[in-house]
Each structure stands twice: as C-alpha cells, then as structure tokens.
Design an enzyme around this catalytic site. Structure first.
Site, PDB file in Angstrom:
ATOM      1  N   ASP A  60       0.851  -1.171   0.000  1.00 48.65           N
ATOM      2  CA  ASP A  60       0.000   0.000   0.000  1.00 48.65           C
ATOM      3  C   ASP A  60       0.898   1.235   0.000  1.00 48.65           C
ATOM      4  O   ASP A  60       2.100   1.149   0.303  1.00 48.65           O
ATOM      5  CB  ASP A  60      -0.902  -0.026   1.243  1.00 48.65           C
ATOM      6  CG  ASP A  60      -1.960   1.055   1.216  1.00 48.65           C
ATOM      7  OD1 ASP A  60      -2.360   1.470   0.117  1.00 48.65           O
ATOM      8  OD2 ASP A  60      -2.377   1.500   2.290  1.00 48.65           O
ATOM      9  N   ASP A 103      -0.325   5.009   0.994  1.00 49.79           N
ATOM     10  CA  ASP A 103      -0.622   5.878   2.133  1.00 49.79           C
ATOM     11  C   ASP A 103      -0.651   5.075   3.423  1.00 49.79           C
ATOM     12  O   ASP A 103      -1.315   4.046   3.520  1.00 49.79           O
ATOM     13  CB  ASP A 103      -1.978   6.568   1.926  1.00 49.79           C
ATOM     14  CG  ASP A 103      -1.977   7.501   0.733  1.00 49.79           C
ATOM     15  OD1 ASP A 103      -1.071   8.336   0.644  1.00 49.79           O
ATOM     16  OD2 ASP A 103      -2.868   7.377  -0.119  1.00 49.79           O
TER      17      ASP A 103
END
Length: 282
Positions: free
Chosen positions: A17, A19
C-alpha cells in the site's frame, strides 16, 4: 504431509500500500526509500498499490519524487487501472458515465471505453475532491434506466489537512439508497485487484507478500488472495486494534523501517539489523 511454513526469505515479489506505509500526507515514512532501494538492489519485483483513483501513475510518481523516492510509473497500480482492466474484460469497447478525475478517465480511455452520459453501459464512480450534485443525480437516473453500477473502491472517507472528506464509498452509499442498486467494487479489499497486480508483475501468490496499514482492506485482501501479509502500525490500524479481527497478519512491524532491517538481516546485506517488533501469527 503439510506444506512447510512460508517465511520472509521465501518472498520473491512484493505488493505494498502507499498511504500509511510509504507516505503520510505526502511526507515520507521512515524506511520507505530504503525499502524501495532494497527491492531494486535484490532484483525483487514490486508494485505500489493504492485505492486512490484520482491520480494517474505518472502523477503519483511525481508526488512520490517530491516525498524523496523514485518509483517508476510501471510499478504503481491504482484502483482506476484495476477498474479499467476489469471493464475491458467484461465489455470491450463499452460506454461509461464517469464520476472521477484524470486517473480514472485516463485509464478508461486507454482501455478503449467511450465516456458519455448518453445510454452508457456502466456508471463508474471514483474519487474526486469536488463531487457534483448534478453528476450524482445523473448517475442515479442512468442506473435507474439500466446502467450497471461500478465503484473503484469502498473507502468512505479520505484524508485532508482540514480533516476527513467524503470519498467513493460514502457517495456510493448515497447512490445505492436512491437506486436500490449495490455497486460492484473493484479495489481493495476485493482480491481481484491483488490478482490483477500479480498478473502485472508475473508473480505467484505463494511467493508474494502484501504490506499494508489496514486490517480491513490490505491484510484481509492479501490473505484471501493467498499472499503472506505484513502489517505496519504507521497508518490506520494500531497494535491494539488487531485483536478485534478474526484473522491475523503473518508479520507485524512498527513500520517499514523495521521491516527493511529484518529483510537486510535475513539476506545478509546488513548484519546490524535488529528486525523491529515483528510477531509471527500462529
């Protein structure tokens, strides 16, 4: 005989991922640049995944460069790209009414879709910072007239300097309430996005790991796609939150800085690594 337990040494490809793992509100998180460098040094294939459909991979590469590290465009995979790939398989050359920004409209154009508000096959809802009541009303009427409803991701809110903003999931709920039609959601936690990502880098689930900061999207989707899962506590899920879920990550770390130390230590490239606060799930 039972298959031998997989370890981090077995990982040949990585999904992560963005963020909450690599950056937080455009600020680099400790160890993020070092993690990208380690993957390159060791020849590991990797993709940076994001449910954000606003930006194109080129835009995101520029934003990451401003944060201090370089990720090639081809190593960034968004929910907009996953949605475009899904729709291209479902209905090649189809027509779509789109609520979203350049990341989504560009992906759909490149997938051969015609963007229109006249008799579309699909209403495609993505993320934008300026949701239009007029556009939402048009989407509702098109769905009522028979267009199929697609959403890029289920995230109800997105971050801003002033606080949370309503995001794709919240607007999808509004449209569902008005139309009684649930969208098909392509992005995380749908394992479809992970399988599309694996195909993109020619990876196999048995030798791939997913790094995320959310138990309810990154970790559950990684688990359901058959990947090893690595949770970091630099985003949404805190260490105290983990026990409320009926599943566990394979590994957990305070942040990717500790993950890099562990990887370098196991690989023999940095004998000083301590390995952070890893805990292996049983």
């Amino acid at each position: 005989m039972a298959a031998p337990a997989r370890t981090l040494n077995d990982v040949e490809c990585w999904l992560t991922d963005m963020d909450g793992v690599l950056v937080h509100e455009s600020h680099p998180l400790p160890g993020a640049a070092e993690l990208i460098d380690w993957w390159r040094e060791t020849g590991k294939r990797f993709l940076v995944l994001t449910n954000n459909s606003i930006y194109t991979p080129r835009d995101l590469r520029a934003r990451l460069l401003q944060s201090g590290f370089d990720v090639p465009e081809e190593s960034i995979f968004t929910s907009a790209l996953a949605t475009a790939e899904f729709l291209k398989r479902q209905h090649p050359g189809g027509r779509a009414f789109v609520i979203g920004e350049a990341g989504l409209t560009t992906a759909l154009h490149e997938a051969g879709f015609i963007l229109t508000d006249s008799e579309p096959d699909y209403v495609v809802l993505g993320e934008t910072r300026t949701y239009s009541f007029e556009a939402i009303t048009k989407a509702i009427r098109l769905i009522q007239a028979g267009a199929r409803f697609i959403a890029t991701n289920p995230d109800a809110t997105g971050p801003s300097k002033e606080g949370d903003l309503p995001a794709t999931g919240a607007v999808a709920s509004l449209i569902t309430t008005a139309t009684k039609r649930e969208p098909y959601v392509v992005g995380k936690p749908n394992p479809m996005m992970f399988r599309a990502a694996l195909n993109r880098i020619d990876a196999h689930s048995e030798t791939t790991a997913m790094i995320g900061d959310r138990m309810d999207t990154d970790i559950v989707a990684g688990m359901e796609a058959g990947l090893q899962t690595v949770l970091v506590y630099t985003g949404i899920t805190s260490e105290s939150d983990v026990d409320v879920f009926p599943f566990s990550p394979d590994y957990s770390f305070d942040g990717v800085e500790d993950l890099v130390k562990r990887l370098r230590d196991e690989d023999g490239t940095d004998g000083s690594g301590e390995g952070g606060s890893e805990e292996s799930a049983s």
